[in-house]
Write an enzyme that holds these catalytic residues in place. Structure first.
Site, PDB file in Angstrom:
ATOM      1  N   ASP A   1     -13.674  -1.398 -13.871  1.00 20.97           N
ATOM      2  CA  ASP A   1     -14.870  -2.164 -14.246  1.00 20.97           C
ATOM      3  C   ASP A   1     -14.791  -2.488 -15.742  1.00 20.97           C
ATOM      4  O   ASP A   1     -14.923  -1.602 -16.578  1.00 20.97           O
ATOM      5  CB  ASP A   1     -16.119  -1.351 -13.919  1.00 20.97           C
TER       6      ASP A   1
ATOM      7  N   HIS B   1       9.172  -1.313 -13.733  1.00 23.75           N
ATOM      8  CA  HIS B   1       9.162  -0.105 -12.893  1.00 23.75           C
ATOM      9  C   HIS B   1       9.949   1.027 -13.556  1.00 23.75           C
ATOM     10  O   HIS B   1       9.786   2.198 -13.201  1.00 23.75           O
ATOM     11  CB  HIS B   1       9.767  -0.431 -11.522  1.00 23.75           C
TER      12      HIS B   1
END
Length: 433
Positions: free
Chosen positions: A378, A161
């Site tokens: 995708d 993070h």
């Protein structure tokens, strides 16, 4: 069902081209510096069995799925080069092309359908590369590709993070999927945040200290509640006195309301105050907004407070209004003051939030991962059939994620193990989720 997962390979993937010398040091912004380094953004993307015979690129027809993923990851890391580096100090990353961890595993006793039909937040952890705690020498990005016996795939990722927020991780994932499909243009991130917010954070409690403190004294578990479009429409009707609330505001207020009622049922006195906190991204709230591919952390926390004095009969509407007002109070003027170098502006604001946290007896925390495009990733096999996360060691934390249809919300509620069942069996909660 307890999954049986076997690691079959472990590699280090480096950028396909060396990072130029003038980019070897990546400066962290003010917001990056203020955030712990741990892997706090775990994400899992689930895909059916890839059909390499019908993929759109010549590369995937002549190589295995594994080789294709590794090669495209290497290519993508040349654009997202800080992820292949290592933290140098509390203000910069050494972009030394050390690479990212890449693991491959196989799940031997269940199918993809078994997992997504009966998901268990704790079991899903087995599909993530979290076998080792974060240390100062750790890679900033971990990737794990899990193959199910049916041929389905789950790609699990964890990022430090310190260098990335949810939107940055989404940009990377979509950039990687573009490269895997063989698109001529791979998503290129923008690294302007350290220029806009360059000053050093002075909170000594943050920085680069590793946070592995041994076994936790409490156990936090997560349960998932799914609000479909119809559920949200019903919540909107309940909040008809509030002007144009969003999905996130409606669901957040509803969970806060059920949290309050659950706590009131077990606590005395019932007139104590309650606070709710929401992480708000500032990238789109800047004037003009930053690009969605702006890389790094840029967010703040807003707080809403319910006290006995400002309680009313239509409490749900009141809570929706409070959360909506808190979130929409963060505007372009707020960001402008930060960008002008007014560090005191944010310090004063953070002090107000801390004060609200101390006032609230049982605070609840929200963060929204909605509308970040995870379902657009995708790799040549179609969109994910499901995007999920896992439980984190933070009680009373709610992460909101899109459903695959895009008009619903999955709420992942983290609570103490001894509390979660009582909360999860609330009839009013189950009537809407």
């Amino acid at each position: 069902m307890t999954m049986e997962v076997e690691i079959v390979s472990r590699d280090t993937i480096k950028p396909s081209f060396p990072t130029p010398s003038h980019l070897k040091t990546y400066n962290l912004s003010y917001f990056d510096q203020s955030i712990p380094s741990d892997y706090l953004i775990p994400i899992l993307l689930y895909y059916p069995k890839p059909n390499t015979s019908t993929t759109t690129t010549t590369t995937t027809t002549t190589t295995t799925t594994s080789t294709c993923l590794k090669e495209s990851l290497s290519k993508c890391l040349t654009k997202f080069y800080p992820l292949a580096g290592r933290l140098k100090d509390d203000v910069s990353v050494d972009c030394n092309d050390a690479g990212v961890d890449y693991l491959e595993a196989k799940v031997t006793n269940c199918t993809l359908l078994d997992v997504i039909t009966n998901p268990n937040a704790h079991s899903l952890r087995q599909l993530l590369p979290l076998d080792q705690p974060y240390t100062l020498e750790s890679p900033l990005l971990l990737v794990r590709v899990n193959q199910f016996q049916c041929g389905g795939i789950a790609i699990g990722m964890c990022v430090s993070h310190k260098v990335s927020d949810v939107s940055s991780l989404s940009a990377f994932i979509n950039g990687w999927s573009c490269a895997t499909r063989g698109d001529s243009e791979v998503i290129a991130p923008h690294f302007e945040l350290a220029t806009l917010f360059p000053w050093k954070y002075e909170n000594d409690d943050q920085g680069l200290e590793a946070t592995d403190e041994g076994p936790s004294k409490y156990v936090v578990v997560a349960k998932r509640f799914v609000f479909n479009a119809l559920d949200i429409a019903r919540l909107r009707e309940k909040a008809r006195n509030v002007e144009s609330p969003t999905r996130v505001e409606l669901v957040s207020a509803f969970i806060w309301k059920r949290f309050i009622e659950w706590d009131r049922s077990r606590s005395y006195p019932t007139s104590k105050p309650y606070s709710a906190f929401h992480v708000v991204s500032l990238k789109k709230r800047r004037a003009p907004p930053l690009t969605k591919h702006s890389f790094g952390n840029m967010s703040t926390i807003v707080g809403a407070l319910l006290t006995a004095e400002n309680d009313d009969n239509d409490e749900y509407c009141s809570l929706v209004g409070k959360i909506r007002g808190a979130i929409r109070g963060i505007d372009g003027e707020f960001v402008k003051k930060l960008e002008s170098g007014d560090e005191g502006h944010l310090k004063r604001y953070e002090a107000e939030i801390m004060q609200a946290s101390q006032v609230g007896n049982e605070p609840i925390h929200f963060t929204s991962w909605c509308r970040f495009g995870f379902y657009d990733a995708d790799f040549g096999w179609g969109r994910p059939v499901w995007v999920a996360t896992i439980s984190l060691e933070f009680p009373n934390l709610v992460r909101l994620m899109d459903t695959r249809s895009g008009d619903g919300i999955e709420a992942w509620v983290n609570m103490l193990e001894e509390d979660i069942e009582g909360f999860a069996n609330d009839p009013e909660l189950l009537a809407f989720a």
